[in-house]
Design a protein around this motif. Structure first.
Motif, PDB file in Angstrom:
ATOM      1  N   GLU A 157       0.169 -22.090 -27.926  1.00 10.54           N
ATOM      2  CA  GLU A 157       0.796 -20.792 -28.210  1.00 10.54           C
ATOM      3  C   GLU A 157      -0.106 -19.642 -27.780  1.00 10.54           C
ATOM      4  OE1 GLU A 157       2.830 -18.316 -31.936  1.00 10.54           O
ATOM      5  OE2 GLU A 157       1.999 -20.318 -32.243  1.00 10.54           O
ATOM      6  N   CYS A 206      -1.909 -19.627 -21.325  1.00  8.26           N
ATOM      7  CA  CYS A 206      -1.299 -20.096 -20.086  1.00  8.26           C
ATOM      8  C   CYS A 206      -2.290 -20.988 -19.349  1.00  8.26           C
ATOM      9  CB  CYS A 206      -0.876 -18.917 -19.208  1.00  8.26           C
ATOM     10  SG  CYS A 206      -2.259 -17.953 -18.569  1.00  8.26           S
ATOM     11  N   THR A 244       3.108 -28.090 -21.643  1.00  7.78           N
ATOM     12  CA  THR A 244       3.458 -26.902 -22.423  1.00  7.78           C
ATOM     13  C   THR A 244       2.168 -26.297 -22.948  1.00  7.78           C
ATOM     14  OG1 THR A 244       5.588 -27.842 -23.071  1.00  7.78           O
ATOM     15  CG2 THR A 244       4.757 -26.006 -24.381  1.00  7.78           C
ATOM     16  N   GLY A 266      -2.850 -28.698 -25.054  1.00  8.30           N
ATOM     17  CA  GLY A 266      -1.456 -28.440 -24.738  1.00  8.30           C
ATOM     18  C   GLY A 266      -0.611 -29.659 -25.053  1.00  8.30           C
ATOM     19  N   GLU A 267       0.634 -29.603 -24.688  1.00  2.97           N
ATOM     20  CA  GLU A 267       1.528 -30.736 -24.913  1.00  2.97           C
ATOM     21  C   GLU A 267       2.115 -31.187 -23.585  1.00  2.97           C
ATOM     22  OE1 GLU A 267       4.484 -29.644 -27.726  1.00  2.97           O
ATOM     23  OE2 GLU A 267       3.086 -29.414 -29.405  1.00  2.97           O
ATOM     24  N   GLY A 268       2.506 -32.475 -23.546  1.00  4.85           N
ATOM     25  CA  GLY A 268       3.113 -33.020 -22.342  1.00  4.85           C
ATOM     26  C   GLY A 268       2.124 -33.842 -21.538  1.00  4.85           C
TER      27      GLY A 268
END
Length: 267
Positions: free
Chosen positions: A60, A63, A57, A33-35
């Motif tokens: 794509e 969750c 985040t 993920g990112e962040g």
């Protein structure tokens, strides 16, 4: 030994020495993920609640499920996922990896019933939802709704309206049990029947408001009989009194029992 540990089976005087070391450091890895999620650093044996996904985040189409000590933990491996809010005890430096996967769905199966199937709910893993009611659902013949179960033949059931946490795709099945109905017969009088799960007890209704037999209008109400009983109002046997509890194992008709009033002599 950690503070609070109960020491047993020690003979004689004991001296315990403090053990010193660096503070424990907890870090979080977005794992695809990112962040970032801020970690923590504290004394060993401190308790700490794992954070949620704030600051991250998702990749794509995925969750956030929770955290794992392995970067390769799959979202289906719920035994090795620590969900947000889980309280851990800091023992050693640890890196926690975000676990990503598809959203999860709670759906319903009428399991032999008919009518309107409750709407399913889809959200991030760990979401809480109230279980659906049974409005619009028709029970199979001679069955009663017992609750919702996670398998079609579940013995543990959950009642409509309670909050349940959903960590993975879950189907709630309607669980049905055999029913038994007691009907009460007294000429043209309309008396509400009682339906319960077979084997449960019912309380027999009173005779208030019932109409005596047309050919014996002065008779008084004594109680309720079953087809296999022979009522005798003289000896007051062969019937059940109003208010009495009886087990109802099958559909049963209870005719009203009437008889002459007994003279009471007071001396």
């Amino acid at each position: 030994y950690a503070p609070g540990y109960q020491v047993t089976d020690k003979d004689g005087d004991q001296t315990y020495y403090a053990v010193w070391g660096p503070e424990v450091k907890i870090t979080f890895n977005a794992n695809g993920g990112e962040g970032t999620v801020e970690g923590t650093q504290a004394k060993a044996n401190t308790t700490y609640k794992l954070p949620g996904k704030d600051g991250l985040t998702a990749p794509e189409g995925k969750c956030f499920f929770g955290w794992s000590e392995s970067a390769n933990t799959e979202h289906t491996d719920v035994e090795n996922i620590l969900f947000a809010g889980t309280e851990i005890t800091l023992r050693q430096d640890t890196e926690y990896f975000a676990v990503w996967g598809p959203q999860v769905t709670l759906s319903y199966d009428l399991n032999g019933g008919s009518g309107t199937v409750p709407e399913s709910t889809t959200d991030d893993p760990g979401f809480t939802v109230k279980l659906a009611g049974i409005d619009g659902i028709v029970a199979p013949e001679n069955k009663l709704f017992k609750g919702w179960g996670t398998t079609a033949d579940a013995t543990t059931v959950y009642q409509p309206g309670i909050d349940v946490g959903i960590k993975q795709d879950t189907v709630m099945y309607a669980i049905w049990v055999d029913s038994a109905t007691a009907t009460f017969v007294n000429g043209s009088d309309v008396i509400d029947p009682i339906t319960v799960p077979a084997g449960e007890e019912i309380t027999l209704p009173s005779g208030n408001g019932l109409t005596p037999p047309a050919d014996n209008p002065d008779y008084v109400f004594y109680g309720w009989a079953t087809p296999d009983q022979t009522p005798d109002t003289e000896t007051e046997t062969g019937f059940h009194r109003a208010g009495e509890k009886v087990a109802l194992s099958e559909n049963t008709a209870y005719p009203a029992v009437w008889g002459p009033a007994k003279m009471q002599i007071t001396v």
